[in-house]
Design a protein around this motif. Structure first.
Motif, short mmCIF file in Angstrom:
data_model
loop_
_atom_site.label_atom_id
_atom_site.label_comp_id
_atom_site.label_asym_id
_atom_site.label_seq_id
_atom_site.Cartn_x
_atom_site.Cartn_y
_atom_site.Cartn_z
N ASP A 81 0.21 -10.16 -28.41
CA ASP A 81 -0.78 -9.24 -28.55
C ASP A 81 -0.43 -8.15 -29.29
N TYR A 83 -1.89 -4.01 -31.05
CA TYR A 83 -2.95 -3.04 -31.04
C TYR A 83 -2.41 -2.00 -32.00
N THR A 209 0.19 -10.09 -21.19
CA THR A 209 -0.59 -10.52 -22.01
C THR A 209 -1.57 -10.01 -23.07
N ARG A 210 -1.94 -8.61 -22.55
CA ARG A 210 -2.54 -7.91 -23.57
C ARG A 210 -2.26 -6.37 -23.47
N ASN A 262 -7.08 -11.78 -20.07
CA ASN A 262 -7.32 -12.29 -21.24
C ASN A 262 -8.09 -11.28 -22.27
N ILE A 263 -8.64 -10.34 -21.63
CA ILE A 263 -9.36 -9.23 -22.36
C ILE A 263 -9.11 -7.75 -21.74
N LEU A 264 -8.78 -6.95 -22.48
CA LEU A 264 -8.49 -5.59 -22.46
C LEU A 264 -8.88 -4.59 -23.24
N MET A 265 -9.92 -3.60 -22.92
CA MET A 265 -10.57 -2.75 -24.02
C MET A 265 -10.95 -1.40 -23.31
N SER A 267 -13.47 1.39 -22.52
CA SER A 267 -14.89 1.41 -22.28
C SER A 267 -15.46 2.40 -23.23
#
Length: 272
Positions: A81, A83, A209-210, A262-265, A267
């Protein structure tokens, strides 16, 4: 995948770029077994494909290796991954890509985070040498650095002022010689190296993973990068870059039963 607004205040009249991070089987190494390696690729946002050669295909697709060296690792770590972090008050050249890597062999359980300066990545794609294939034996192909003449416009480059001066205003106008060159040689010779030449963070155990990254201002007025890293065990690591050294300051267990993140963002909700 990340979009970078390289056309902003570009003296060369350059186009925006899209960068892709992935893994693939290497063609350039002399190995009996197939070797999987991490890559970074670049495509021009305004790429419309070629008129005859590379019809309905990217004419600007270039790729190269991206290194995250971990001591005693027998095989390259694979990128999982990435960023893109940018300061809105600074040029896109000051952006930083943070990427997480995990081992491809069971002989290692070390995950790593490496950081890459956008300016370094851009320089490799804009100035780097190409790799080309040569036939060594009847059924053996070897990849070496290309040392011959490079067509103009530069293969893989976006449409800029230099191209426009040659009456090339879009990728459909590119000459077949340039397009055939990039079709045969999409791989660059020089790999992208991380900041300081080494990982920011390495950790044994649950594979990363993320990753997402933010910048915060501390009580002393200084700004620090804070990384949030998801793992295959369902935990989130919070790490701070202090004077060039990373410290894990918190580990949060998200699930009662361990499961891969699987998902990290971040808010966007506002807390009242």
């Amino acid at each position: 995948m990340a979009w970078v607004p390289e056309s902003v205040e570009s003296a060369a009249g350059d186009d925006d770029k899209v960068y892709l991070f992935f893994t693939e089987t290497a063609v350039e190494f002399d190995c009996y077994n197939k070797l999987v390696v991490p890559r970074v690729a670049r495509v021009c946002k305004g790429d419309l494909g070629g008129l005859r050669t590379l019809q309905k295909k990217w004419t600007s697709f270039l790729k190269t290796g991206i290194n995250c060296p971990v001591l005693n690792s027998p095989l390259p770590l694979l990128i999982q991954d990435s960023y893109r972090w940018c300061d809105n008050n600074l040029s896109w050249k000051e952006c930083i890509f943070f990427a997480i890597f995990t081992p491809q062999s069971e002989t290692s359980d070390v995950s790593a985070v490496c950081a890459y300066n956008m300016s370094d990545i851009s320089r490799v794609f804009s100035e780097g040498k190409y790799k080309t294939s040569v036939n060594v034996e009847t059924s053996f192909v070897k990849w070496v650095m290309y040392s011959g003449e490079v067509p103009v416009p530069r293969p893989g480059a976006c449409i800029n002022n230099e191209a426009r001066s040659m009456r090339i205003t879009k990728s459909l106008d590119l000459p077949d010689r340039t397009l055939q060159f990039i079709k045969d040689r999409p791989l660059l010779d020089q790999a992208v190296e991380p900041v300081s030449g080494e990982p920011l963070l390495m950790r044994r155990g649950a594979a990363f993973t993320r990753i997402i990254v933010n910048q915060v201002q501390a009580a002393d007025g200084r700004k620090y990068h804070v990384m949030f890293i998801g793992t295959e065990k369902g935990t989130i690591l919070k790490a701070v870059n202090y004077d060039g050294e990373m410290f894990i300051i918190e580990e949060i267990h998200i699930f009662q039963t361990p499961q891969l993140i699987n998902i990290l963002m971040f808010s966007t909700a506002t807390v009242l």
